[in-house]
Design an enzyme around this catalytic site. Structure first.
Site, PDB file in Angstrom:
ATOM      1  N   LYS A 195       4.336   7.345   7.385  1.00  0.00           N
ATOM      2  CA  LYS A 195       4.957   6.135   7.896  1.00  0.00           C
ATOM      3  C   LYS A 195       5.236   6.252   9.404  1.00  0.00           C
ATOM      4  CE  LYS A 195       5.118   3.734   4.037  1.00  0.00           C
ATOM      5  NZ  LYS A 195       4.548   4.471   2.908  1.00  0.00           N
TER       6      LYS A 195
HETATM    7  C1  PLP Z   1       5.279   3.980   1.413  1.00  0.00           C
HETATM    8  C2  PLP Z   1       5.707   2.733   0.735  1.00  0.00           C
HETATM    9  C3  PLP Z   1       6.721   2.703  -0.223  1.00  0.00           C
HETATM   10  C4  PLP Z   1       7.347   3.923  -0.829  1.00  0.00           C
HETATM   11  O1  PLP Z   1       7.678   4.925  -0.036  1.00  0.00           O
HETATM   12  P1  PLP Z   1       7.703   6.473  -0.495  1.00  0.00           P
HETATM   13  O2  PLP Z   1       8.604   7.032   0.544  1.00  0.00           O
HETATM   14  O3  PLP Z   1       6.297   6.975  -0.375  1.00  0.00           O
HETATM   15  O4  PLP Z   1       8.260   6.550  -1.845  1.00  0.00           O
HETATM   16  C5  PLP Z   1       7.118   1.480  -0.730  1.00  0.00           C
HETATM   17  N1  PLP Z   1       6.527   0.336  -0.361  1.00  0.00           N
HETATM   18  C6  PLP Z   1       5.522   0.318   0.536  1.00  0.00           C
HETATM   19  C7  PLP Z   1       4.928  -0.988   0.933  1.00  0.00           C
HETATM   20  C8  PLP Z   1       5.055   1.514   1.098  1.00  0.00           C
HETATM   21  O5  PLP Z   1       4.042   1.487   1.946  1.00  0.00           O
END
Ligand code: PLP
Length: 405
Positions: free
Chosen positions: A186
């Site tokens: 992210k």
């Molecule tokens: C990455 C993501 C999540 C979840 O995040 P994690 O930290 O990997 O559990 C939820 N929604 C979206 C749209 C994402 O891209």
């Protein structure tokens, strides 16, 4: 897109502060931690950076969504409207609180189509959960209006849109609650982690307890805390929070690079008049993690994907339509109701319907869409080379199409 690309001395320093004391847990141990409170500090930095009154860190973006849903009172039998194009975590979180994910078409914003949302409302609808996919936002005014009229909860899954804005406000701070993910890919990362943001004190207090076994966190002795409700362990560790603390200080730097690289790539791609772009409800607010573009038909798009593959330059270009994580066409485990354990009849009955439902409007968008992820490491020369190669591949496919007619 990802902050991990610029891992460096700042991250090492913050982690090292924690390694020096050895207090890896975010609560308690007040003496030995010698004033080092990375999770608390990161929550404060999140509030300041994004303009949220409260922030509750969690172990992941998925657990942040679960926590937000629980704190907002979404549970058994409640319907949560969410898009057909999102990461699987969005429906995982809904299911984890016993609620029912209602999958609804996206439009060319690549996010919830407000008209489709209206058509999906039932007396069981409790929450609308837009997902700000690939760095840019849903039409929040339209969705907010539906929520206001029907007294529904607006929960923003802003996991992919850290630093994006809508009409001057940060994404994730506009609904009743919003979440970020700080997983490894992210915009800013903790390694693993997430956050719930809200301006509602009661929702925040619930998130605080829910993520730590229901502890009320009111006394100085953790062992003597009361438990006003049942919670779970969705805590972040001090080591993860330390990484995030270094990264959040660099967010503006990351966003500036993303914007610059995104703009340069778009300028090159725009030489091809057949290429169009996603609609962005507030173009100023795009966080520019991806450049998402459309070709005129599914056939041409598939041919371009094949051409990129043949040339060995597909990496970083995502054709979500055929990707098994992000689009409903590939969520067979969900549609076939494949769980390890028993689920309520209400959930299984609803999920079974998905194997028969079709989403022609979403298909018409997603089958023509390619998202190019924007790297923080690209040099101007690399962007030019990538862009030129993309343009050449697209032109080659378009020329073949014309020749074949
Ligand atoms: C990455 C993501 C999540 C979840 O995040 P994690 O930290 O990997 O559990 C939820 N929604 C979206 C749209 C994402 O891209």
């Amino acid at each position: 897109m990802p902050g991990f690309e610029l891992w460096g001395a700042d991250e090492r320093k913050e982690v090292n502060d924690v390694l020096e004391t050895g207090i890896l847990m975010r609560y308690g141990f007040d003496g030995p931690r010698k004033g080092i409170w990375k999770a608390k500090e990161l929550e404060q930095a999140i509030c300041t950076t994004f303009g949220s009154t409260y922030a509750q860190l969690t172990s992941s973006g998925t657990s942040a969504l679960t926590t937000a849903l629980a704190a907002l009172g979404i549970g058994a039998g409640d319907e949560v409207i969410m898009p057909t194009f999102t990461f699987v975590a969005s429906f995982e979180a809904v299911l984890s609180v016993g609620a029912i994910p209602v999958l609804v078409d996206v439009d060319d914003t690549l996010t919830l189509n407000p008209e489709a949302v209206k058509a999906a409302l039932t007396h069981k609808t409790k929450c609308i959960m837009p997902v700000h996919m690939c760095g840019s936002m849903a039409d929040l005014d339209a969705l907010k209006q539906i929520c206001d009229e029907r007294d529904l909860v607006l929960l923003e899954d802003a996991c992919q849109a850290i630093g994006g804005t809508y009409k001057g406000k940060k994404l994730g701070t506009i609904g009743h609650a919003g979440t970020f993910s700080f997983d490894f890919v992210k915009t800013i990362t903790c390694g693993e982690g997430g956050v719930v943001m809200t301006n509602d004190e009661e929702v925040y207090t619930k998130c605080d307890g829910y993520t730590d076994h229901g502890h009320d966190h009111l006394g100085v002795d953790r062992g003597a805390d009361l438990h006003p409700f049942v919670g779970y362990n969705y805590r972040i560790s001090e080591l993860h929070a330390a990484v995030g603390l270094a990264q959040i200080k660099r967010l503006n730097e990351f966003l500036a690079i993303q914007k610059k690289n995104h703009g340069q790539l778009k300028a090159i791609l725009s030489q091809v008049p057949e290429v169009t772009y996603r609609s962005i409800p507030d173009p100023q607010g795009d966080s520019c993690t991806f450049l998402s573009w459309f070709l005129p038909t599914e056939e041409i798009t598939k041919a371009v994907v094949e051409e990129l593959k043949a040339q060995g330059i597909l990496a970083g270009n995502f054709y979500w339509y055929n990707n098994n994580w992000h689009y409903i066409s590939k969520w067979d485990h969900l549609k076939n109701v494949q769980f390890l354990n028993g689920q309520s009849k209400e959930i299984t009955d609803r999920l079974k319907l998905y194997s028969e439902e079709t989403y022609p409007e979403s298909d018409a968008i997603m089958s023509r869409c390619i998202s190019t992820s924007i790297s923080l490491l690209w040099t101007d020369e690399q962007i030019k080379e990538k862009g030129d190669k993309l343009v050449a591949a697209i032109r080659k496919v378009l020329a073949n199409q014309t020749a074949n007619v």
